[in-house]
Design a protein around this motif. Structure first.
Motif, PDB file in Angstrom:
ATOM      1  N   LEU A 132       4.233   2.460  14.695  1.00 53.67           N
ATOM      2  CA  LEU A 132       5.055   1.368  15.241  1.00 53.67           C
ATOM      3  C   LEU A 132       6.305   1.062  14.439  1.00 53.67           C
ATOM      4  O   LEU A 132       7.004   0.091  14.716  1.00 53.67           O
TER       5      LEU A 132
ATOM      6  N   TRP B  56       3.768   5.330   4.303  1.00 56.95           N
ATOM      7  CA  TRP B  56       2.349   5.162   4.635  1.00 56.95           C
ATOM      8  C   TRP B  56       2.158   4.308   5.873  1.00 56.95           C
ATOM      9  O   TRP B  56       1.269   4.544   6.687  1.00 56.95           O
ATOM     10  N   GLU B  57       3.007   3.299   6.050  1.00 53.91           N
ATOM     11  CA  GLU B  57       2.724   2.316   7.094  1.00 53.91           C
ATOM     12  C   GLU B  57       3.372   2.623   8.437  1.00 53.91           C
ATOM     13  O   GLU B  57       2.960   2.066   9.453  1.00 53.91           O
TER      14      GLU B  57
ATOM     15  N   VAL C 229      -1.737  -2.650  11.008  1.00 52.80           N
ATOM     16  CA  VAL C 229      -0.448  -2.120  11.471  1.00 52.80           C
ATOM     17  C   VAL C 229       0.249  -3.167  12.340  1.00 52.80           C
ATOM     18  O   VAL C 229      -0.396  -3.853  13.133  1.00 52.80           O
TER      19      VAL C 229
ATOM     20  N   ASN D 290      -4.457   6.750  13.495  1.00 50.38           N
ATOM     21  CA  ASN D 290      -3.699   7.298  12.370  1.00 50.38           C
ATOM     22  C   ASN D 290      -4.409   6.953  11.056  1.00 50.38           C
ATOM     23  O   ASN D 290      -5.187   5.997  10.981  1.00 50.38           O
ATOM     24  N   PRO D 291      -4.122   7.734   9.992  1.00 52.85           N
ATOM     25  CA  PRO D 291      -4.856   7.533   8.734  1.00 52.85           C
ATOM     26  C   PRO D 291      -4.720   6.125   8.161  1.00 52.85           C
ATOM     27  O   PRO D 291      -5.624   5.619   7.494  1.00 52.85           O
ATOM     28  N   ASN D 292      -3.586   5.461   8.422  1.00 50.60           N
ATOM     29  CA  ASN D 292      -3.401   4.121   7.841  1.00 50.60           C
ATOM     30  C   ASN D 292      -4.190   3.044   8.593  1.00 50.60           C
ATOM     31  O   ASN D 292      -4.339   1.923   8.081  1.00 50.60           O
TER      32      ASN D 292
ATOM     33  N   PHE E 294      -1.513  -4.774  15.723  1.00 45.38           N
ATOM     34  CA  PHE E 294      -2.116  -3.668  16.488  1.00 45.38           C
ATOM     35  C   PHE E 294      -3.588  -3.661  16.105  1.00 45.38           C
ATOM     36  O   PHE E 294      -4.180  -2.634  15.859  1.00 45.38           O
TER      37      PHE E 294
ATOM     38  N   PRO F 211      -4.939   4.990   0.096  1.00 46.50           N
ATOM     39  CA  PRO F 211      -3.825   4.300  -0.530  1.00 46.50           C
ATOM     40  C   PRO F 211      -4.236   3.505  -1.771  1.00 46.50           C
ATOM     41  O   PRO F 211      -5.413   3.206  -1.967  1.00 46.50           O
TER      42      PRO F 211
ATOM     43  N   HIS G 138      -6.856   0.950   6.960  1.00 46.65           N
ATOM     44  CA  HIS G 138      -6.509   0.432   5.629  1.00 46.65           C
ATOM     45  C   HIS G 138      -5.621  -0.805   5.669  1.00 46.65           C
ATOM     46  O   HIS G 138      -5.594  -1.583   4.725  1.00 46.65           O
ATOM     47  N   LEU G 139      -4.856  -0.949   6.741  1.00 45.25           N
ATOM     48  CA  LEU G 139      -3.938  -2.101   6.818  1.00 45.25           C
ATOM     49  C   LEU G 139      -3.738  -2.494   8.266  1.00 45.25           C
ATOM     50  O   LEU G 139      -3.841  -1.656   9.174  1.00 45.25           O
TER      51      LEU G 139
ATOM     52  N   GLN H 181       0.848  -1.189   0.000  1.00 46.03           N
ATOM     53  CA  GLN H 181       0.000   0.000   0.000  1.00 46.03           C
ATOM     54  C   GLN H 181       0.885   1.241   0.000  1.00 46.03           C
ATOM     55  O   GLN H 181       1.803   1.366   0.821  1.00 46.03           O
TER      56      GLN H 181
ATOM     57  N   VAL I  98       3.774   4.867  10.844  1.00 45.61           N
ATOM     58  CA  VAL I  98       3.240   5.484  12.056  1.00 45.61           C
ATOM     59  C   VAL I  98       2.168   4.585  12.646  1.00 45.61           C
ATOM     60  O   VAL I  98       1.257   4.183  11.920  1.00 45.61           O
TER      61      VAL I  98
ATOM     62  N   THR J 269      -4.830  10.510   1.466  1.00 40.85           N
ATOM     63  CA  THR J 269      -5.157   9.631   2.594  1.00 40.85           C
ATOM     64  C   THR J 269      -5.745   8.311   2.139  1.00 40.85           C
ATOM     65  O   THR J 269      -6.067   7.465   2.956  1.00 40.85           O
TER      66      THR J 269
END
Lengths: 426, 426
Positions: free
Chosen positions: A256, A251-252, B165, B157-159, B136, A197, B162-163, A187, A254, A195
């Motif tokens: 961790l 993108w990923e 984390v 967070n924005p991601n 997470f 992806p 979508h995925l 992504q 934040v 915002t």
């Protein structure tokens, strides 16, 4: 120190080196330990089996099984005093004035079975890696990247000078030099500030020039390693390319940290240069301007190993250029500081664990350990023959070289850390 | 499904479960596989050696060595079709109306050697863990913690939607239930907003209530696992306590994520509940409000496993309280989605790799999977008898329990995941 074996001038694998690796041949496909010397390797399984260690008393015959293993873990676990003695003995065996001529120099039978050409062997991952930890000890890199993302005033985060920042990496995908890797998919945000992806092959695939350190002896859970004892826990060093997909990372990451941006592959060089071989090349790293916590204060101040490092990119069309020449003296933190910090919480290190230094960069053009820095965040292309690159393209091969010393007959080199990027799999 | 073996009502280890672990006894200290059933364990090494699998044709006699191994890795690597058949066979062996009475029910000799009391065995780490990845996926936890740190408007967070984390964790320090851990020491900021750290034992030591999943079959490097095939890669599940030092984490985690705050120890329960045993307890997780990338879109929508979860804190003075009751239905991402995302970059999973779900929380008091949430960032104390806690104190024991189902004679439970915090080592 001269050898009865012909070693070409400029070889990374001089008699002053004796790096350890794992080899196989098409005739004998079982993996086994070896050392590299000039354009040859000494097959340690065959050497031990053929009586090569008969004159070596530091390792009892009952322990020679470590040279019949398929990885170096058992040898590494014996600890630095033993590595030191084995290396010295092998140097003695190869010296022109060897005290043991009957062992190999005047033993054509054992030469026949144990001395192979480097070009004729395949190399493999030298150790089974438990955990892989990547530090961020290259302060210039941290500063360059921080400046790109946050401007020069906030380039380094407040913790940076107080502790060796690190994250846990992925050990399953650490591969040996020469292993091709597919471009990762993931992504990414199609435009800055977006915002939503999209999913696609990474368009900002990058290199990270690093050194790696393998742990020899481990520490028990709950027992921190004192910084002044930490050198004894390191087996040896390799070159490392911590491939990074910058668009996936952005993108990923934040809150961790990086995940898929890095877990598709990390390449290391095949030959582990023993910590003892690099002892003459200890150097000072970058100065630190803060008062360190006592667990990071070293008696010995020259604990950054000085390695000259170069990165080539070779394109599928055959253009080639050395894009980076730099030095590992561009590290803020020493290896013992990294070990001390890693374990200060009580975390246990195990034989075969791999530590990465973080990307090693200078500040000027041609000294950057990543394309992100070299191209100012993908804005300025690098010329490679009649081609240009902002990030890696399919078919590109990245070659990292590194060595210590400047006497061409006594280099302590790492050989190459090479990897080609293949097209993303559907 | 009733058993000829007396199984107490309310047992986590009903005949519907058959979880796998690694045991030893003082009389026979070699580690070996076993299954738990009621208040007993069946020693699979002894059972196989004594002909217990004679009536089981799915596993050829030549493959019974997997039950003489010191970990479950070899068994896990056989894949879910085999796990399914072995579990069914063992259920048949223990059923009141067993078709194989001569195997164990009417075989006092084999009962004598292979059927041990649970209280009389020691349990060990069930698999050798290659890489440990912590997700997470507990959205309520992410939201609670994000609200504490950034306010409700920017909690996620924005991601996040979508995925799944995730970050790479530390596998060397994963320990089995019952292993005490020393309070970690590390760098912390003495006051909020400060920039000069001090070094001391963590003062904000916390728990994280999670589920863990062990990988059975792996995937080759470069080959992503499709989300609709991902269930087949999971061997089974455990309870997990991902101990976290919040004060260390807060100072160290920018920009690469938590490191020493978590690498001092992670505790898992001893018995791996097979994915097949949890098949009847598939449930829907939290709804996701975004359009997912195709690699995360599942045909099957109920891929979150419903496990009822509880956390007790027992103090050194003997006070005890269940501080949390919640459910794993509070996950946004399913296990197959986590596997698909982990591998979409090409990252390879290996047998024995461990995935953590991330902290599982509800939104209301008494449903939080961490003290950080429960105490509103350390502001409101939790009462435990005549004591109070904001974070863990030395001597505190944390006990996590989890089970699926509500028929007390057919629970599919995990037993306990227990750990005591010892004083920091000097």
């Amino acid at each position: 120190m001269a050898s009865w074996l012909s070693i070409p001038s400029g070889s990374h694998f001089s008699l002053a080196n004796i790096p350890f690796g794992i080899i196989s041949t098409s005739a004998a496909p079982t993996r086994r330990p070896a050392v590299a010397i000039g354009t040859h390797v000494l097959d340690l399984a065959a050497f031990a089996h053929g009586g090569g260690f008969a004159r070596f008393s530091a390792l009892p015959p009952g322990q020679l099984w470590v040279f019949a293993e398929t990885t170096l873990n058992a040898f590494a676990a014996l600890g630095r005093p033993t590595h030191r003695l084995v290396r010295q003995y092998l140097q003695d065996v190869f010296r022109t004035d060897t005290p043991y001529p009957e062992t190999l120099k005047a033993n054509p039978t054992l030469q026949q079975t144990a001395l192979l050409t480097l070009a004729g062997v395949q190399t493999h991952l030298p150790l089974t890696i438990g955990d892989y930890t990547d530090f961020f000890a290259g302060r210039n890199h941290a500063s360059n990247v921080g400046t790109l993302f946050r401007g020069p005033a906030n380039a380094l985060n407040p913790n940076y000078s107080h502790l060796p920042v690190a994250y846990h990496g992925r050990s399953s995908s650490v591969v040996v030099s020469g292993t091709p890797l597919h471009r990762p998919r993931g992504q990414v945000l199609p435009a800055p500030g977006g915002t939503t992806p999209v999913f696609r092959p990474s368009a900002r695939l990058d290199i990270e020039l690093e050194l790696g350190a393998f742990i020899g002896r481990g520490n028990p859970l709950g027992r921190a390693v004192p910084v002044d004892e930490a050198e004894e826990y390191i087996f040896g060093y390799v070159l490392m390319n911590d491939w990074s997909a910058r668009d996936i990372q952005q993108w990923e990451y934040v809150p961790l940290g990086p995940f898929n941006a890095k877990n598709f592959g990390t390449t290391i060089s095949a030959w582990v240069v023993l910590a003892d071989a690099l002892e003459p090349f200890h150097a000072h790293g970058l100065p630190n301007d803060v008062e360190l916590q006592s667990y990071l204060r070293e008696d010995r101040k020259d604990n950054v190993i000085a390695v000259h490092l170069e990165v080539d990119i070779q394109t599928a069309r055959g253009n080639k250029r050395t894009i980076t020449c730099t030095s590992s003296e561009n590290l803020l933190w020493s290896w013992p500081q990294m070990v001390a910090h890693h374990t200060v919480s009580g975390c246990n290190l195990r034989t075969g664990d791999l530590l990465g230094s973080g990307t090693i960069s200078g500040f000027t053009d041609g000294t950057h350990g990543s394309l992100l820095e070299q191209t100012k965040g993908g804005k300025m292309a690098v010329e490679i023959g009649d081609e240009t690159r902002k990030f890696l393209e399919d078919g590109d091969t990245v070659v990292i070289r590194g060595w210590s010393g400047d006497n061409p007959d006594a280099l302590v080199g790492f050989g190459e850390c090479t990897g080609q990027i293949l097209t993303a799999l559907a």
